[in-house]
Enzyme design. Structure first.
Site, short mmCIF file in Angstrom:
data_model
loop_
_atom_site.label_atom_id
_atom_site.label_comp_id
_atom_site.label_asym_id
_atom_site.label_seq_id
_atom_site.Cartn_x
_atom_site.Cartn_y
_atom_site.Cartn_z
N TRP A 268 0.85 -1.19 0.00
CA TRP A 268 0.00 0.00 0.00
C TRP A 268 0.88 1.25 0.00
CZ3 TRP A 268 -2.10 2.58 4.90
CH2 TRP A 268 -3.03 3.59 4.58
N ASP A 349 -1.73 -5.76 9.00
CA ASP A 349 -2.61 -4.69 8.54
C ASP A 349 -3.82 -5.37 7.90
OD1 ASP A 349 -3.84 -2.41 7.65
OD2 ASP A 349 -2.25 -1.80 6.28
N LYS A 385 -13.93 -0.46 4.53
CA LYS A 385 -14.40 -1.26 3.40
C LYS A 385 -15.56 -2.17 3.80
CE LYS A 385 -10.89 0.28 0.89
NZ LYS A 385 -10.09 0.97 1.92
#
Length: 538
Positions: A268, A349, A385
């Site tokens: 990311w 994560d 999300k």
């Protein structure tokens, strides 16, 4: 006491400030002295009419002596004023940095000077006065724009009716619209109807009903780390805030002289700057294999084995961003063995639990395996999300300690860091999540909503793969369906990505990553055809 119009070129007083006297006196000499004024050309002191002379203020002003100015006169403010002044007179000091304010009043100044040359002299002085002080940050470079948000701005500015946005990391329905989960709407109604609802501060560590439920969601409600009270959970500003809080804690307290953070190549985009901003050095380990468009597992393991003992290893729990390639369960077990043997510190994560496969437990499998295996570790958890709470910034940071006593100490330090960073986390998103997580009926409905979102993405993967095969697009596109989660690493080159944007109005990140949520039944044919053309033209 005297006030003087000081004469003489080069007098630094001319660069200090200009005194403007307004009111009945107009823009002229300064009477704020003990009844005296001195001509700037050395005419000597001359008395003001006495305040007790019986004259009106206008007569008093009319009888005042005017200072005589020579062509070389410069202006300076009164240095020795007193409270005595004619009635109706006010004074304003104009500092050096604002000298331009005087220029429009030059015609008024002319009435008090003996020649037009004085005006020219004043104009010269103002022209050569020093500009305002330079900023302490004049050498600060302009930061580059964020690539992803810049891509979004370019898409919005595009007027083509064929444009396709595959850059944004947010779910869209089949109409390319943001999706508010039905269960979230119900939770909001419950919150709004609560007579006890208020806007008070949350505790420093966040809403307890949220943080405790979030821990059960990620570790499992029957997990030993929860039963043994070895988890310290702190509400964060979504997953980004959780990663930052963990990085900050490790930077300050992790007992290693050479603290290095290892994360996948690629990862990311925000990971690098989050860790570098707290002065932790970063190293990448191999992850993506461009030849197979899958996981370079051998390189991954080799890199972890070669890393200095006690390194911090950042791991994507599921739906790896940006590749969509995850290790298998057997590979996770091997990774755990290597990390344990090297005494590395695992940092998970998790931004897509339930969103990747549609199964909350399945997407949390790696985290639960490491926790049950007894690792000391931390987890960054996001609800952006899987609950669609993108703007509410609901997240949680969890630290798994070896003992309850250690957890208490760690929790106390996390609270201090949180207090200095944000003081208290935001309430609304956490309340929505807490209502859903702690209500069996709503939780079941949430799982159904997750299957709807993840199911549509899986359908788009199958459809895109089928279209490319149907078109006979050069290359093997099986990786489209083998990858998982919101993103797919297409393998398109930067030049092909640029051509897609310029010629076909298709927007994706330059590394070839596409958001599968941006595809729908209305644009997938167009996108597949565009990919086919740029690949053939390469």
């Amino acid at each position: 006491m005297d006030a003087r119009w000081d004469a003489g070129t080069g007098d630094p007083g001319a660069r200090e400030s200009v005194l403007r006297c307004t009111g009945l006196l107009g823009l002229a000499g300064c009477p704020r002295v003990a009844g005296r004024v001195t001509g700037g050309c050395g005419a000597g002191p001359q008395p003001w009419p006495s305040a007790g002379s019986g004259l009106t203020p206008q007569q008093n002003v009319a009888k005042r002596p005017r200072p005589v100015a020579s062509p070389a006169v410069g202006l300076r403010s009164c240095a020795r004023g007193s409270s005595q002044q004619p009635p109706g007179i006010t004074h304003t000091i104009i500092p050096l940095g604002r000298y331009k304010a005087v220029v429009p009043n030059l015609p008024r100044l002319a009435s008090t000077m003996s020649s037009s040359t004085s005006i020219e002299r004043l104009a010269t002085i103002t022209k050569h006065m020093s500009p305002p002080s330079a900023s302490s940050f004049d050498s600060l470079p302009l930061a580059p724009a964020d690539p992803l948000f810049g891509l979004s701005a370019a898409y919005k500015a595009d007027t083509s009716d064929k444009k396709v946005d595959l850059g944004v990391g947010a779910y869209r329905d089949d109409n390319a619209k943001p999706y508010i989960l039905p269960v979230v709407k119900k939770a909001e109604q419950i919150i709004q109807s609560d007579p006890e609802l208020n806007h008070e501060y949350l505790p420093i560590a966040g809403l307890p009903a949220f943080t405790s439920a979030a821990a059960k969601l990620i570790f499992g409600k029957d997990s030993s780390v929860i039963k043994d009270k070895r988890v310290s959970s702190v509400q964060s500003i979504s997953g980004t805030g959780a990663v930052h809080l963990g990085a900050l804690f490790l930077a300050k307290f992790y007992p290693r002289p050479d603290k290095k953070v290892y994360f996948s190549n690629p990862t990311w985009a925000n990971h690098g700057q989050i860790f570098s901003n707290v002065n932790l050095s970063t190293v990448s380990y191999p992850y993506w294999d461009p030849a197979t468009k899958g996981l370079n597992f051998a390189g991954y393991v080799e890199s972890l084995e070669a890393a200095p003992e006690g390194s911090i290893i950042l791991l994507h729990a599921c739906a790896h961003n940006p590749t969509g390639v995850d290790p298998t369960r057997e590979q996770w077990i091997k990774l755990a063995e290597v990390i344990r043997s090297k005494r590395h510190f695992p940092f998970f994560d998790c931004a897509y639990q339930g969103f990747a496969s549609g199964d909350l437990a399945n997407d949390a499998w790696a985290i639960r395996y490491f926790a049950d295996a007894g690792f000391e570790m931390c987890v960054a958890q996001s609800f952006s999300k899987n609950l669609g709470l993108y703007g509410q910034r609901a997240g949680c940071f969890h630290f798994v300690a070896p003992t309850e006593e250690a957890q208490v100490r760690i929790g106390s330090q996390l609270a201090i860091l949180q207090r200095s960073e944000i003081s208290n986390p935001p309430a609304y998103g956490a309340r929505i999540a807490a209502v859903i997580l702690n209500n069996e009926q709503l939780f079941a409905e949430w799982e159904d909503n997750l299957r709807t979102m993840s199911g549509r993405i899986i359908d788009m993967r199958k459809a895109l793969y089928g279209k490319l095969v149907e078109l006979g697009t050069p290359g093997d596109w099986k990786h489209i369906v083998n990858q998982i989660g919101m993103f797919s690493f297409t393998g398109l080159t930067e030049a092909q990505v640029q051509k897609l944007k310029e010629e076909y109005h298709v927007y994706l990140t330059k590394n070839g990553r596409i958001s599968m949520a941006g595809l729908n039944t209305r644009n997938i044919d167009y996108f597949a055809a565009a990919v086919d053309r740029v690949v053939r033209d390469a």
